[in-house]
Write an enzyme that holds these catalytic residues in place. Structure first.
Site, mmCIF file in Angstrom:
data_model
loop_
_atom_site.group_PDB
_atom_site.id
_atom_site.type_symbol
_atom_site.label_atom_id
_atom_site.label_comp_id
_atom_site.label_asym_id
_atom_site.label_seq_id
_atom_site.Cartn_x
_atom_site.Cartn_y
_atom_site.Cartn_z
ATOM 1 N N GLY A 1 -7.946 9.158 8.449
ATOM 2 C CA GLY A 1 -8.879 9.554 9.747
ATOM 3 C C GLY A 1 -9.367 10.754 10.118
ATOM 4 N N LYS B 1 1.174 -1.303 -0.419
ATOM 5 C CA LYS B 1 0.432 -0.148 0.000
ATOM 6 C C LYS B 1 1.005 1.029 0.031
ATOM 7 C CE LYS B 1 -3.281 2.914 2.834
ATOM 8 N NZ LYS B 1 -3.999 2.947 3.908
ATOM 9 N N ALA C 1 -9.438 5.901 3.027
ATOM 10 C CA ALA C 1 -9.644 6.699 3.867
ATOM 11 C C ALA C 1 -10.521 7.911 4.286
ATOM 12 C CB ALA C 1 -8.104 7.735 3.481
ATOM 13 N N GLY C 2 -10.648 8.406 5.160
ATOM 14 C CA GLY C 2 -11.792 9.916 4.934
ATOM 15 C C GLY C 2 -13.253 9.113 5.453
ATOM 16 N N ASN D 1 -9.621 1.972 9.048
ATOM 17 C CA ASN D 1 -8.914 1.425 9.919
ATOM 18 C C ASN D 1 -9.178 3.306 11.398
ATOM 19 O OD1 ASN D 1 -5.616 1.147 10.994
ATOM 20 N ND2 ASN D 1 -6.751 1.827 11.983
ATOM 21 N N THR D 2 -10.110 3.785 11.637
ATOM 22 C CA THR D 2 -9.487 4.891 12.207
ATOM 23 C C THR D 2 -11.299 4.323 12.472
ATOM 24 O OG1 THR D 2 -7.874 5.797 11.647
ATOM 25 C CG2 THR D 2 -9.553 7.021 13.604
#
Lengths: 65, 257
Positions: free
Chosen positions: B157, B96, B184-185, B206-207
């Protein structure tokens, strides 16, 4: 000899990369090593001769996103 | 099945492994998400090689594919070296690829990203580039050998969800045959369902999971939302209209006056 290991200056009695890892008690197959910005493969560490003030990076797995 | 390079997976949720309250909760989140791919990273080892080994054994026990990242790299040189070291450790050609260009937004340095992608695909890596929704950059990444694209939908995040759905729609239309993963986001399962409804192939999170009050439950919620969004896309949703359209037929309606 003086080396820069993971960004910190250290005095270690070692002539090869394998010696250095052993002297610092690094073990395990989950390590990756680079010297002066170049990858040194696991199988090449024993034959890789270090020089004074070489910059050595020792990385291992961690959590990531 | 979702085919990423030579690998086929059933799950459309790629899960990050950072920021969980504990390794046990991370493992439970991966299980409840039914994730088959998790992202991992590399950092300086300070405990004689044991801390990283313990983490990797946890991941190995989950029986999932590992997608190493180059998170935190701000130059082509750093990203390329980190990718090479990741291949040494994780024994996978997957990477990645992140080349960060801005400290506050973590926006990718797209010029460096294309250059690094070209170098790495030349060395046999299978590159998953973290990129913006810019079509021209994405074309350059495909030219560089990328067979998967991972546009952001908002800063890493931020949990904002898709800030520019029009761009994501155009991106999907422009690359009908390239697997597209929104990376992301995303903050909530409804965001994930939304991008899947646009026809995206998968979502990387993830977050949004790790930072939830109950990460394992949230992981399952995301998995359900992603499946729902994918099913909805296949079912061809209605497009929005400006005016009302009665859902109850008016033919045969009684006339009282």
């Amino acid at each position: 000899m003086t080396f820069i290991i993971n960004g910190e200056e250290q005095e270690i009695a070692a002539t090869t990369l394998a010696d250095l890892l052993s002297a610092l008690d690094y073990e395990g197959e989950w390590l990756a090593t680079a010297v002066n910005g170049e990858l040194v493969h696991r199988e090449d560490r024993a034959g890789f001769t270090l020089g004074a003030r070489d910059r050595i990076e020792i990385l291992s797995p961690m959590q990531g996103g | 099945m979702l085919k990423l390079y030579d690998t086929e997976v059933r799950s459309r949720l790629l899960l990050g492994t950072a920021r969980y309250p504990s390794p046990t909760i991370l493992a439970e989140a991966v299980r409840r998400a039914k994730a088959e791919i998790v992202t991992v990273s590399l950092r300086r080892e300070t405990a004689g090689g044991k801390a990283g080994g313990a983490f990797f054994e946890l991941i190995h026990a989950l029986g999932v594919h590992v997608l190493p990242n180059t998170a935190g790299c701000h130059s082509v040189q750093e990203a390329v070296l980190t990718a090479r070291m990741a291949r040494e450790v994780f024994r996978t050609d997957w990477i990645k690829l992140e080349v960060i260009g801005h400290h506050d937004t973590l926006q990718p340095d797209v010029f460096g990203l294309v250059e690094a992608a070209r170098i790495l695909t030349g060395e046999g890596f299978q590159v998953f580039p973290y990129t913006t929704d810019d079509l021209v950059v994405a074309e350059k990444l495909v030219e560089a050998g990328c067979r998967v694209l991972m546009p952001w939908c908002a800063p890493i995040g931020s949990a904002m969800g898709p800030v520019n759905p029009m761009a994501l729609r155009a991106f999907r239309a422009h690359f009908p045959d390239v697997p597209l993963i929104v990376d992301a986001g995303i903050g909530r399962p409804s965001h994930a369902a939304g991008v899947m409804e646009l026809g995206y192939d998968a979502v990387l999170l993830n977050t949004a999971v790790a930072g939830a009050g109950d990460p394992a439950a949230m992981a399952e919620a995301f998995a359900l939302a992603i499946d729902a969004g994918r099913l909805a896309h296949a079912a061809v949703p209605l497009e929005p209209r400006d005016m009302a359209v009665p859902s109850t037929p008016v033919i045969g309606k009684a006339v009282f006056s």
